[in-house]
Write an enzyme that holds these catalytic residues in place. Structure first.
Site, PDB file in Angstrom:
ATOM      1  N   GLY A   1       7.943 -11.876  39.910  1.00 27.48           N
ATOM      2  CA  GLY A   1       8.130 -12.628  41.143  1.00 27.48           C
ATOM      3  C   GLY A   1       6.903 -12.605  42.024  1.00 27.48           C
ATOM      4  O   GLY A   1       6.557 -13.614  42.662  1.00 27.48           O
ATOM      5  N   ASP A   2       6.226 -11.469  42.071  1.00 30.28           N
ATOM      6  CA  ASP A   2       5.016 -11.367  42.879  1.00 30.28           C
ATOM      7  C   ASP A   2       3.874 -12.165  42.259  1.00 30.28           C
ATOM      8  O   ASP A   2       3.055 -12.766  42.967  1.00 30.28           O
ATOM      9  CB  ASP A   2       4.611  -9.896  43.038  1.00 30.28           C
ATOM     10  CG  ASP A   2       5.653  -9.101  43.798  1.00 30.28           C
ATOM     11  OD1 ASP A   2       6.298  -9.659  44.695  1.00 30.28           O
ATOM     12  OD2 ASP A   2       5.828  -7.910  43.487  1.00 30.28           O
TER      13      ASP A   2
ATOM     14  N   SER B   1       0.336  -5.996  34.752  1.00 23.05           N
ATOM     15  CA  SER B   1       0.796  -7.153  33.976  1.00 23.05           C
ATOM     16  C   SER B   1       0.294  -8.480  34.521  1.00 23.05           C
ATOM     17  O   SER B   1       0.507  -9.528  33.896  1.00 23.05           O
ATOM     18  CB  SER B   1       2.332  -7.184  33.951  1.00 23.05           C
ATOM     19  OG  SER B   1       2.857  -7.520  35.232  1.00 23.05           O
TER      20      SER B   1
ATOM     21  N   THR C   1      13.134 -19.477  43.063  1.00 23.09           N
ATOM     22  CA  THR C   1      12.882 -19.078  41.683  1.00 23.09           C
ATOM     23  C   THR C   1      14.203 -18.708  41.021  1.00 23.09           C
ATOM     24  O   THR C   1      15.097 -18.136  41.655  1.00 23.09           O
ATOM     25  CB  THR C   1      11.909 -17.891  41.620  1.00 23.09           C
ATOM     26  OG1 THR C   1      12.477 -16.761  42.298  1.00 23.09           O
ATOM     27  CG2 THR C   1      10.583 -18.248  42.272  1.00 23.09           C
TER      28      THR C   1
ATOM     29  N   VAL D   1       9.249  -6.670  35.925  1.00 22.87           N
ATOM     30  CA  VAL D   1       8.717  -6.113  37.169  1.00 22.87           C
ATOM     31  C   VAL D   1       7.385  -6.798  37.496  1.00 22.87           C
ATOM     32  O   VAL D   1       6.485  -6.860  36.658  1.00 22.87           O
ATOM     33  CB  VAL D   1       8.516  -4.588  37.051  1.00 22.87           C
ATOM     34  CG1 VAL D   1       7.819  -4.045  38.298  1.00 22.87           C
ATOM     35  CG2 VAL D   1       9.855  -3.898  36.862  1.00 22.87           C
TER      36      VAL D   1
ATOM     37  N   ASP E   1       8.966  -6.782  30.356  1.00 20.64           N
ATOM     38  CA  ASP E   1       9.213  -6.137  31.642  1.00 20.64           C
ATOM     39  C   ASP E   1       9.050  -7.188  32.726  1.00 20.64           C
ATOM     40  O   ASP E   1       7.967  -7.744  32.888  1.00 20.64           O
ATOM     41  CB  ASP E   1       8.201  -4.994  31.828  1.00 20.64           C
ATOM     42  CG  ASP E   1       8.337  -4.257  33.145  1.00 20.64           C
ATOM     43  OD1 ASP E   1       9.196  -4.640  33.964  1.00 20.64           O
ATOM     44  OD2 ASP E   1       7.573  -3.304  33.357  1.00 20.64           O
TER      45      ASP E   1
END
Length: 281
Positions: free
Chosen positions: A228-229, A268, A196, A225, A223
């Site tokens: 990536g997950d 999110s 990525t 945060v 944001d």
């Protein structure tokens, strides 16, 4: 589709400020929020919101942080029978600073996550598996070794791992920093490797040869945060559903993009409808 996630569970304390501090600098004027997080928990919820049945294996403390750390997992129906309450260590905590452009700095106090030992794992993991490196490496490697189906290894944060685990993985996901840490060892096995590259997108490789490349849809980042997950959960679901590499990458990039438009890690994460709407826009 049923997926097992072996990974970390944290409570995130997020300070949003105009700019990130440099070493020795104090930045004032921040606002503070608290969100459930941890790479394992985030990826479990990401896969769940995209349509998979998910079982989470992890550990929390016997403290006031455990309930909010698992609240969204429970609310969305992630199976938590594999989550143990640890009487000797606190729930993991991440201290996160986010600037006005969505960039972040993260410090993690692992707490109970570091007490997830191989003995907590089932003798065989007979579903597709997602792991990361926020648990003891011996536990991650044991989980991969006991898996009988598809294995996704998110090598984050970067740490030394065995060549056997790299070769066993059907899918390895890394960012550019992690890719540089592992080098050519990433490509020695027969599985696919995804690198990525933030707002520039992501590339998929097989034995070092690029198979596909995708860029995320244009969004206004708030944001990063959890982005990536979100990507890891989405690329796993997409490939397990049989999507072609290009389509799977585009799907995962869109899931990561949605996650950048809202504050917090788990709060999110995108629903299936949101990802498909962004792809169709």
């Amino acid at each position: 589709m049923r997926i097992t996630v072996v990974g970390s569970i944290n409570l995130d304390y997020v300070a949003t400020c105009a700019s990130l501090p440099r070493a020795g600098e104090t930045v004032t004027g921040a606002t503070l929020a608290r969100h459930p997080g941890g790479k394992g928990a985030n990826q479990a919820l990401a896969a769940r919101k995209l349509g998979a049945d998910v079982c989470m294996i992890g550990r929390v403390g016997d403290d006031e942080m455990a309930l909010p750390a698992t609240a969204l997992l429970e609310a969305y129906g992630v199976e938590l029978g594999g989550v143990v309450t640890d009487a000797d260590a606190p729930t993991g905590v991440a201290l996160i600073s986010v600037d006005a452009h969505g960039e972040n700095q993260i410090t993690v106090a692992a707490g109970a996550n570091h007490n997830v030992m191989p003995e907590q794992l089932p003798a065989r993991i007979e579903t597709p598996l997602i792991v990361q490196l926020e648990l003891p490496i011996e536990t991650v490697e044991a989980a991969v070794g006991r898996a009988t189906e598809f294995v996704c290894v998110n090598l984050a944060p970067a740490a030394p791992v065995s060549d056997a685990m790299l070769r066993r993985a059907d899918l390895i996901v890394v960012n550019e920093t992690e890719a540089a840490f592992y080098g050519d060892a990433l490509h020695h096995g027969g599985g696919r490797v995804v690198v990525t590259k933030g707002a520039r997108g992501a590339a998929m490789y097989l034995r070092g040869v690029e198979m596909a490349w995708a860029t995320p849809p244009q969004i206004s980042a708030v944001d990063a945060v959890g982005a990536g997950d979100a990507f890891v959960g989405a690329i796993t679901v997409a490939l397990l559903e049989g999507m072609e590499p290009q389509d799977a990458l585009e799907f995962a990039c869109a899931a990561g993009a949605v996650a950048c438009t809202r504050a917090g890690a788990q709060s999110s994460l995108a629903s299936r409808d949101e990802v498909e709407a962004l792809l169709d826009a």
